[in-house]
Design an enzyme around this catalytic site. Structure first.
Site, PDB file in Angstrom:
ATOM      1  N   GLU A 117       0.751  -1.393  -0.352  1.00 43.28           N
ATOM      2  CA  GLU A 117       0.313  -0.475   0.133  1.00 43.28           C
ATOM      3  C   GLU A 117       1.096   1.295  -0.033  1.00 43.28           C
ATOM      4  O   GLU A 117       1.863   0.994   0.255  1.00 43.28           O
ATOM      5  CB  GLU A 117      -0.522  -0.162   1.169  1.00 43.28           C
ATOM      6  CG  GLU A 117      -1.774  -0.881   1.322  1.00 43.28           C
ATOM      7  CD  GLU A 117      -3.011  -1.050   2.633  1.00 43.28           C
ATOM      8  OE1 GLU A 117      -4.205  -0.512   1.998  1.00 43.28           O
ATOM      9  OE2 GLU A 117      -2.265  -1.939   3.592  1.00 43.28           O
ATOM     10  N   HIS A 228      -8.001   9.650   2.774  1.00 39.87           N
ATOM     11  CA  HIS A 228      -7.847   8.379   1.699  1.00 39.87           C
ATOM     12  C   HIS A 228      -8.375   8.766   0.201  1.00 39.87           C
ATOM     13  O   HIS A 228      -9.286   9.194   0.121  1.00 39.87           O
ATOM     14  CB  HIS A 228      -8.927   7.399   2.369  1.00 39.87           C
ATOM     15  CG  HIS A 228      -8.361   5.986   1.380  1.00 39.87           C
ATOM     16  ND1 HIS A 228      -8.190   5.599   0.254  1.00 39.87           N
ATOM     17  CD2 HIS A 228      -7.430   4.774   1.652  1.00 39.87           C
ATOM     18  CE1 HIS A 228      -7.352   4.762  -0.458  1.00 39.87           C
ATOM     19  NE2 HIS A 228      -7.069   4.003   0.557  1.00 39.87           N
ATOM     20  N   ARG A 275      -0.347   8.930   1.307  1.00 35.95           N
ATOM     21  CA  ARG A 275      -1.751   8.845   1.062  1.00 35.95           C
ATOM     22  C   ARG A 275      -1.969  10.686   1.350  1.00 35.95           C
ATOM     23  O   ARG A 275      -2.645  11.147   0.526  1.00 35.95           O
ATOM     24  CB  ARG A 275      -2.297   8.901   2.766  1.00 35.95           C
ATOM     25  CG  ARG A 275      -3.272   7.718   1.883  1.00 35.95           C
ATOM     26  CD  ARG A 275      -3.863   7.445   3.388  1.00 35.95           C
ATOM     27  NE  ARG A 275      -4.050   4.929   3.130  1.00 35.95           N
ATOM     28  CZ  ARG A 275      -3.944   4.831   3.480  1.00 35.95           C
ATOM     29  NH1 ARG A 275      -5.074   5.222   4.842  1.00 35.95           N
ATOM     30  NH2 ARG A 275      -4.513   3.416   3.103  1.00 35.95           N
ATOM     31  N   HIS A 330     -11.381   9.998   6.000  1.00 38.84           N
ATOM     32  CA  HIS A 330     -10.801   8.753   6.480  1.00 38.84           C
ATOM     33  C   HIS A 330     -10.553   8.058   7.724  1.00 38.84           C
ATOM     34  O   HIS A 330     -10.916   7.114   8.305  1.00 38.84           O
ATOM     35  CB  HIS A 330     -10.177   7.745   5.870  1.00 38.84           C
ATOM     36  CG  HIS A 330      -9.793   6.076   5.311  1.00 38.84           C
ATOM     37  ND1 HIS A 330      -9.910   5.243   5.523  1.00 38.84           N
ATOM     38  CD2 HIS A 330      -8.045   5.919   5.706  1.00 38.84           C
ATOM     39  CE1 HIS A 330      -9.840   4.116   4.938  1.00 38.84           C
ATOM     40  NE2 HIS A 330      -8.608   4.686   5.392  1.00 38.84           N
ATOM     41  N   ARG A 365      -0.533   8.423   8.741  1.00 37.48           N
ATOM     42  CA  ARG A 365      -0.709   7.700   8.905  1.00 37.48           C
ATOM     43  C   ARG A 365      -0.638   6.910   7.947  1.00 37.48           C
ATOM     44  O   ARG A 365      -1.224   6.892   6.522  1.00 37.48           O
ATOM     45  CB  ARG A 365      -1.574   7.514   9.586  1.00 37.48           C
ATOM     46  CG  ARG A 365      -2.142   5.886   9.750  1.00 37.48           C
ATOM     47  CD  ARG A 365      -3.575   4.934  10.739  1.00 37.48           C
ATOM     48  NE  ARG A 365      -4.693   5.162   9.291  1.00 37.48           N
ATOM     49  CZ  ARG A 365      -4.655   4.518   8.997  1.00 37.48           C
ATOM     50  NH1 ARG A 365      -3.824   3.297   8.468  1.00 37.48           N
ATOM     51  NH2 ARG A 365      -5.250   4.661   8.288  1.00 37.48           N
TER      52      ARG A 365
END
Ligand code: SIN
Length: 506
Positions: A117, A228, A275, A330, A365
């Site tokens: 990811e 997100h 992200r 998110h 994060r």
């Protein structure tokens, strides 16, 4: 005279997601555990988690590499000790979950299949297809149901006597119940429902964070909300289908209206960039799409059935069509300030999972670290509780009065979400941040009542005002906090964590 029925327990856990249930499994027998959950209609985010749970389990990975990735993505703001704890302890938690029966996907040789990811320099997310949270929750519920008692309702307030938390009050279908506990654990999840578009369920309204704050506990890092980058931009309503980042890890491209992969203009890792970078890049375009047409069509049933069915529900066939995507709220990086064992600033009150703030995520994060955080810090809190001196339980004090409220909750939710989205979205304008507290004052001052929707509205409004205050105080851009008037990180702000307490109500 007080006629409120009362129950006694050793440990009172508010929230029945991954953090709370995993903690319950690590409390020694014969600890009595009472778990309060908001019920099926208001269940939390854990079962919705798609991509996976990060742990250094691959042959090319190590806890140190996981530490490095987490710190890099955290934009100079993470607590290094918390990151080390997370990255060194996560592998054991995952293996324990697998032993408990969690059906993680495996390679032909039996090792765990790991997805990659955003921000991960190697494949690191253990997963079950693209419904990892559901698989983990099925395992945890099966085991926890033998260990815990359950109470369904909304926790209204915590009871603090002589500076120590001794339980709280729960509004159930039958009325208010007082819970007396030696230790109380908040595991209530996040806040996505305060935004116009979110990957979270409707119950993610920040209740536990407000319970802690009203009890006098410190909160930290409230300005950091993670969006997100790729929620499905189709359909109406504020809850969005998540299009997991693992799909980009499997080779999907993000393209603009001309079919051009534009993420390399923003970061050398392109689709695998952190992200915050991807979310800002996508939101700065007129539109963005995920192009999966070059991928093996077999992956949809095998690896991404949840995303596939979500697309099909909205008339999109990802084998042939581009998938329209847009960022959505998110994950809440901020929360109840804790130490590395989940202790808040109030003795006998713990916080774990998304509602907590250990500093592990810094200002942004890393993917897969939220489920890992729930497990690692849930287990640590359980062990800390087990190691406490028992002492004589304090008698509870006070009471909760429910007041009738006449308000159109649906209309007020629309107002609140609009205000939060305008003020605390991906780009923050100080004018909107400044005006938000006054605009939500009426909702934040609502009394405690027996209408659950109003209670959630009240929590959301109180928290939103605190978040706006923190976002206004941080006069820089860092990680997920991006201000249009202070567009760059300021070195003096690195690692400075804004901590708010009860006296800080704007
Ligand atoms: C995703 O599947 O893209 C989300 C995973 C996460 O938030 O860690």
């Amino acid at each position: 005279m007080n006629t409120v029925p009362s129950v006694k327990t050793d440990v009172f856990i508010v929230g029945a997601g991954a953090a709370g249930l995993y903690a319950s499994l690590h409390l020694p027998q014969p600890t009595e555990i009472l778990v309060c959950d908001k019920g099926k209609k208001r269940s939390g985010s854990s079962p919705w988690a798609q991509g996976g749970v990060a742990a250094a389990l691959g042959p090319d990975d190590s806890p140190d590499l996981h530490v490095q990735d987490t710190l890099r993505v955290a934009a100079g703001h993470a607590d290094v000790s918390a990151v080390q704890v997370l990255c060194y302890e996560a592998p054991e938690c995952i293996m324990e979950l697998a032993e408990l029966g969690c059906d993680f996907d495996r390679n032909p040789d039996g090792t765990l299949h790991l997805a990659r990811e955003g921000g991960q320099s190697v494949s690191r997310s253990a997963h079950h297809e693209d419904s990892t949270g559901a698989a983990i929750m099925a395992t945890l519920r099966q085991h926890a149901s033998k260990r815990v008692k359950r109470i369904e309702g909304a926790c209204l307030r915590l009871d603090v006597v002589d500076g120590r938390c001794v339980g709280g009050w729960v509004l159930t279908e039958e009325g208010v119940v007082r819970v007396q506990a030696n230790s109380t654990v908040l595991a209530t999840g996040g806040i996505g429902a305060i935004f116009n578009s979110t990957t979270n369920p409707a119950g993610a309204t920040g209740d536990g964070i407000v319970l802690a704050w009203e009890a006098g506990a410190g909160l930290a890092d409230l300005e950091f909300v993670q969006f997100h980058p790729t929620a499905l931009a189709a359909g109406l309503g504020h809850q969005r289908v998540l299009v997991t980042e693992a799909l980009r890890g499997a080779g999907a491209h993000v393209v603009d209206a001309d079919g051009r992969r534009f993420l390399f203009d923003h970061h050398s890792d392109g689709e695998m960039a952190p992200r915050d970078v991807v979310a800002r890049a996508i939101s700065s375009r007129k539109g963005a799409w995920l192009d999966c047409r070059h991928l093996d069509p077999g992956i949809w049933q095998k690896e991404f059935p949840t995303v596939y069915s979500g697309c099909v529900r909205h008339g999109i066939d990802p084998v042939r069509d581009l998938i329209p995507v847009a960022p959505a709220a998110h994950y809440f990086v901020g929360g109840i300030q804790t130490d590395l064992d989940g202790r808040t600033t109030i003795p006998r009150l713990y916080a774990i999972g998304e509602c907590s703030n250990t500093g592990v995520h810094g200002a942004n994060r890393l993917a897969g670290n939220s489920l890992a955080e729930a497990l690692v810090f849930g287990r640590r809190a359980a062990r800390a509780i087990a190691g406490q001196r028992t002492g004589k339980p304090k008698e509870p004090m006070g009471d909760v009065d429910l007041e009738p409220v006449e308000i159109d909750a649906d209309d007020s939710w629309v107002r609140l979400r609009d205000l939060c989205t305008n003020a605390m979205g991906i780009e923050r304008d100080p004018t909107n941040l400044r005006s938000l507290p006054a605009a939500l004052e009426d909702l934040a001052r609502l009394p405690i009542t027996d209408d659950r929707s109003v209670l959630e509205l009240r929590s959301a409004a109180i928290l939103a005002r605190l978040m706006a205050r923190a976002a206004l105080l941080r006069t820089e851009s860092r990680g997920v906090h991006h201000r249009i008037d202070h567009g760059e990180p300021v070195p003096e702000w690195a690692g400075v964590r804004l901590r708010l307490a009860l006296t800080d109500l704007p």
